[in-house]
Design a protein around this motif. Structure first.
Motif, PDB file in Angstrom:
ATOM      1  N   UNK A 122       6.453 -26.286   1.154  1.00 18.54           N
ATOM      2  CA  UNK A 122       5.064 -25.849   0.385  1.00 18.54           C
ATOM      3  C   UNK A 122       4.795 -24.645   0.931  1.00 18.54           C
ATOM      4  N   UNK A 123       4.836 -24.285   2.319  1.00 19.33           N
ATOM      5  CA  UNK A 123       4.490 -23.292   3.009  1.00 19.33           C
ATOM      6  C   UNK A 123       5.233 -21.785   2.254  1.00 19.33           C
ATOM      7  N   UNK A 133       5.805 -28.254  -7.055  1.00 18.96           N
ATOM      8  CA  UNK A 133       6.156 -27.684  -8.210  1.00 18.96           C
ATOM      9  C   UNK A 133       4.962 -26.864  -8.849  1.00 18.96           C
ATOM     10  N   UNK A 134       3.788 -27.276  -8.719  1.00 18.05           N
ATOM     11  CA  UNK A 134       2.832 -26.428  -9.189  1.00 18.05           C
ATOM     12  C   UNK A 134       2.593 -25.151  -8.790  1.00 18.05           C
ATOM     13  N   UNK A 135       2.947 -24.786  -7.527  1.00 20.39           N
ATOM     14  CA  UNK A 135       3.050 -23.507  -6.834  1.00 20.39           C
ATOM     15  C   UNK A 135       3.962 -22.680  -7.358  1.00 20.39           C
ATOM     16  N   UNK A 181      -4.138 -28.792  -8.696  1.00 18.06           N
ATOM     17  CA  UNK A 181      -4.111 -27.592  -9.392  1.00 18.06           C
ATOM     18  C   UNK A 181      -5.036 -26.610  -8.737  1.00 18.06           C
ATOM     19  N   UNK A 182      -6.177 -26.993  -8.449  1.00 15.25           N
ATOM     20  CA  UNK A 182      -7.067 -26.034  -8.077  1.00 15.25           C
ATOM     21  C   UNK A 182      -6.799 -25.484  -6.596  1.00 15.25           C
ATOM     22  N   UNK A 183      -6.317 -26.359  -5.849  1.00 12.22           N
ATOM     23  CA  UNK A 183      -5.825 -26.119  -4.586  1.00 12.22           C
ATOM     24  C   UNK A 183      -4.707 -25.117  -4.639  1.00 12.22           C
ATOM     25  N   UNK A 184      -3.818 -25.251  -5.445  1.00 10.54           N
ATOM     26  CA  UNK A 184      -2.653 -24.272  -5.541  1.00 10.54           C
ATOM     27  C   UNK A 184      -3.210 -23.083  -5.925  1.00 10.54           C
ATOM     28  N   UNK A 185      -3.869 -23.048  -6.923  1.00 13.40           N
ATOM     29  CA  UNK A 185      -4.566 -21.762  -7.434  1.00 13.40           C
ATOM     30  C   UNK A 185      -5.233 -20.944  -6.401  1.00 13.40           C
ATOM     31  N   UNK A 187       2.396 -19.261   2.803  1.00 12.61           N
ATOM     32  CA  UNK A 187       1.341 -19.847   3.747  1.00 12.61           C
ATOM     33  C   UNK A 187       1.926 -19.746   5.374  1.00 12.61           C
ATOM     34  N   UNK A 188       1.287 -19.499   6.341  1.00 15.54           N
ATOM     35  CA  UNK A 188       1.828 -19.836   7.688  1.00 15.54           C
ATOM     36  C   UNK A 188       1.583 -21.524   7.750  1.00 15.54           C
ATOM     37  N   UNK A 189       2.453 -21.950   9.053  1.00 14.33           N
ATOM     38  CA  UNK A 189       2.291 -23.207   9.337  1.00 14.33           C
ATOM     39  C   UNK A 189       1.812 -22.924  10.788  1.00 14.33           C
TER      40      UNK A 189
END
Length: 260
Positions: free
Chosen positions: A91-92, A208-210, A60-64, A97-99
């Motif tokens: 996810x990207x 899902x979190x994102x 959750x912290x990472x996605x935030x 986000x870039x890959x």
């Protein structure tokens, strides 16, 4: 891949083991990737082969943090491309986000093949095939990065054990998130956020979190980060392992007494 009966009690473990072997045969995963996967399996057994509360908190912290980032980048190695190529691309996109392909056992052919796998699963752009910069302080092939990717990133997601690069990226002032089943590894201890979970469970959950958290305002996302403590999360993981092993040992003694 060999056919594994779904009735097998270790079906999923064997299935993903075969995916790693298949990745090696296709030139995606390095031979050393098999060893790394086996080490991860061992730690997965210790945590119980499930997502535990400290991992959920870290995700959750990472996605935030990734949603708050100005220029987030997800690093991809051979094991990631073999295990979760579709989820990595998804996810990207969910995070904006870039890959970027980044490899320790780098060959140009491997980098190209990994990029092709990501394109096959829907990626619009894959960086790292033609790196233009070097991370200071690294002598390995991991030092090679794209100036429009990891080099420019403010937040980097570095999945699976990668201690030397994690340390170097932190030294560059970047915020580093890692997915690592080994809570004692250097990458786990050096990262700003450590998700101690199997990537096959972590990435779908993070997607899902994102999607859920994307609509949250910045203040709500920042509050999650303010309350997050990576040292405590790693301690909680170790306590979970300790308690689980103690319980299993106790159950083992009880069974022996009954047999006697």
């Amino acid at each position: 891949m060999i056919k594994i009966p779904k009735s097998h009690p270790r079906y999923w473990s064997l299935y993903y083991r075969e995916k790693i072997i298949e990745g090696m045969e296709k030139g995606i995963t390095a031979k050393a990737g098999l060893i790394a996967h086996g080490r991860g399996e061992a730690f997965d057994y210790l945590i119980g082969e499930k997502t535990i509360p400290p991992a959920e908190e870290a995700m959750k912290a990472a996605v935030a943090k990734l949603l708050l980032a100005e220029y987030p980048v997800i690093s991809v190695n051979g094991n990631v491309a073999a295990l979760v190529p579709k989820e990595t691309v998804e996810l990207a996109k969910a995070l904006g986000a870039k890959l970027e392909v980044n490899l320790f056992y780098r060959t140009e052919e491997r980098a190209k093949r990994i990029a092709e796998v990501l394109y096959e699963h829907g990626a619009d752009e894959v960086l790292g095939v033609n790196p233009t910069k070097r991370i200071p302080g690294l002598e390995s092939e991991r030092a090679k990065v794209d100036e429009n990717g990891i080099w420019r990133a403010d937040v980097v997601l570095v999945p699976l054990e990668d201690g030397d690069r994690t340390e170097a990226l932190v030294s560059m002032g970047k915020f580093v998130i890692t997915v690592d089943l080994n809570p004692l590894s250097r990458s786990a201890r050096m990262a700003d956020i450590t998700i101690v979970d199997n990537i096959i469970r972590a990435y779908p959950r993070m997607i899902k979190l994102a999607k859920e958290m994307k609509s949250w305002d910045r203040e709500r996302l920042q509050d999650i980060l303010k309350s997050y403590d990576n040292s405590k999360v790693l301690s909680d993981v170790l306590l979970h392992i300790k308690d689980r092993l103690t319980r299993l040992a106790s159950e083992g003694v009880w069974r022996k007494e009954r047999l006697d």
